[in-house]
Design an enzyme around this catalytic site. Structure first.
Site, mmCIF file in Angstrom:
data_model
loop_
_atom_site.group_PDB
_atom_site.id
_atom_site.type_symbol
_atom_site.label_atom_id
_atom_site.label_comp_id
_atom_site.label_asym_id
_atom_site.label_seq_id
_atom_site.Cartn_x
_atom_site.Cartn_y
_atom_site.Cartn_z
ATOM 1 N N CYS A 8 62.437 -18.320 -32.370
ATOM 2 C CA CYS A 8 61.563 -17.313 -32.963
ATOM 3 C C CYS A 8 61.409 -16.185 -31.947
ATOM 4 O O CYS A 8 62.235 -16.046 -31.044
ATOM 5 C CB CYS A 8 60.221 -17.905 -33.395
ATOM 6 S SG CYS A 8 59.129 -18.457 -32.062
ATOM 7 N N ASN A 11 58.431 -17.883 -28.858
ATOM 8 C CA ASN A 11 58.486 -19.307 -28.584
ATOM 9 C C ASN A 11 57.100 -19.896 -28.297
ATOM 10 O O ASN A 11 56.948 -20.782 -27.473
ATOM 11 C CB ASN A 11 59.455 -19.611 -27.445
ATOM 12 C CG ASN A 11 59.820 -21.084 -27.300
ATOM 13 O OD1 ASN A 11 60.052 -21.548 -26.196
ATOM 14 N ND2 ASN A 11 59.883 -21.829 -28.373
ATOM 15 N N CYS A 13 54.806 -20.079 -31.342
ATOM 16 C CA CYS A 13 54.259 -20.470 -32.650
ATOM 17 C C CYS A 13 55.292 -21.208 -33.501
ATOM 18 O O CYS A 13 55.271 -22.428 -33.586
ATOM 19 C CB CYS A 13 53.739 -19.254 -33.427
ATOM 20 S SG CYS A 13 52.213 -18.529 -32.789
ATOM 21 N N ARG A 14 56.175 -20.452 -34.123
ATOM 22 C CA ARG A 14 57.071 -21.030 -35.123
ATOM 23 C C ARG A 14 58.104 -21.993 -34.547
ATOM 24 O O ARG A 14 58.272 -23.108 -35.050
ATOM 25 C CB ARG A 14 57.785 -19.917 -35.905
ATOM 26 C CG ARG A 14 56.822 -19.042 -36.692
ATOM 27 C CD ARG A 14 57.529 -17.848 -37.292
ATOM 28 N NE ARG A 14 57.945 -16.916 -36.231
ATOM 29 C CZ ARG A 14 58.691 -15.851 -36.436
ATOM 30 N NH1 ARG A 14 59.150 -15.583 -37.650
ATOM 31 N NH2 ARG A 14 59.002 -15.042 -35.439
ATOM 32 N N SER A 15 58.824 -21.574 -33.515
ATOM 33 C CA SER A 15 59.893 -22.452 -33.018
ATOM 34 C C SER A 15 59.359 -23.715 -32.343
ATOM 35 O O SER A 15 59.926 -24.792 -32.557
ATOM 36 C CB SER A 15 60.883 -21.690 -32.133
ATOM 37 O OG SER A 15 60.257 -21.079 -31.032
ATOM 38 N N ASP A 123 55.597 -14.792 -39.124
ATOM 39 C CA ASP A 123 55.053 -15.076 -37.796
ATOM 40 C C ASP A 123 53.529 -15.173 -37.863
ATOM 41 O O ASP A 123 52.844 -14.169 -38.046
ATOM 42 C CB ASP A 123 55.476 -13.982 -36.821
ATOM 43 C CG ASP A 123 55.185 -14.339 -35.382
ATOM 44 O OD1 ASP A 123 54.368 -15.248 -35.130
ATOM 45 O OD2 ASP A 123 55.777 -13.693 -34.495
#
Length: 151
Positions: A8, A11, A13-15, A123
């Site tokens: 993401c 690095n 939140c999402r990933s 995001d």
């Protein structure tokens, strides 16, 4: 052992959430994986996952506490068998780093859950909707696990 990295922007939140979700779901499917995550930017290198995302993930049973942000590099194309990005901007930024001759596939996260009706994982650092991001990540990881189980 298949090696997968989620990517993401920062690095945080999402990933890392995708990394934790896949790490939690892979054993039940009998998958032996090496899982990592990275960001295309360097702003948060060395930092833990973003607090609100960590708390939202923990509420669903996923532990992000041991994860630390790192930046995606061209070396990741050789280190991983599959690169999974959260959105088109991440995909563009990752592809800019692709070494000549590398055939490592780069896939959009939501390509594993087309029925979810979303093209990207928004995001939550900006949208503030950590639950929506986790819902999408969980659906996509289920699709990824199913695909990996067939190979």
């Amino acid at each position: 052992m298949q090696k997968i990295v989620f990517v993401c922007l920062g690095n945080i939140c999402r990933s890392p959430a995708a990394e934790a979700v896949l790490a939690a779901k892979a054993p039940a499917a009998g998958l032996s994986l090496r899982i990592d995550s990275a960001g295309t930017g360097d702003w948060h290198v060395g930092e833990p996952a973003y607090g609100p995302m960590s708390r939202a993930a923990a509420a669903r049973g996923y532990d992000l506490s041991g994860l630390r942000a790192r930046q995606f590099t061209a070396r990741d194309f050789a280190a991983f068998d599959l690169i999974v990005v959260m959105d088109k901007t991440n995909e563009r930024d990752v592809e800019r780093l692709r070494p000549a001759g590398s055939a490592t596939p780069v896939r959009q996260m939501m390509s594993y859950a087309p029925q979810a009706g979303a093209n990207t994982v928004p995001d939550p650092y900006y949208t503030r909707d950590f639950g929506e991001a986790l819902d999408l990540i969980e659906r996509a990881v289920d699709g990824l696990v199913a695909e990996l189980g067939r190979t």
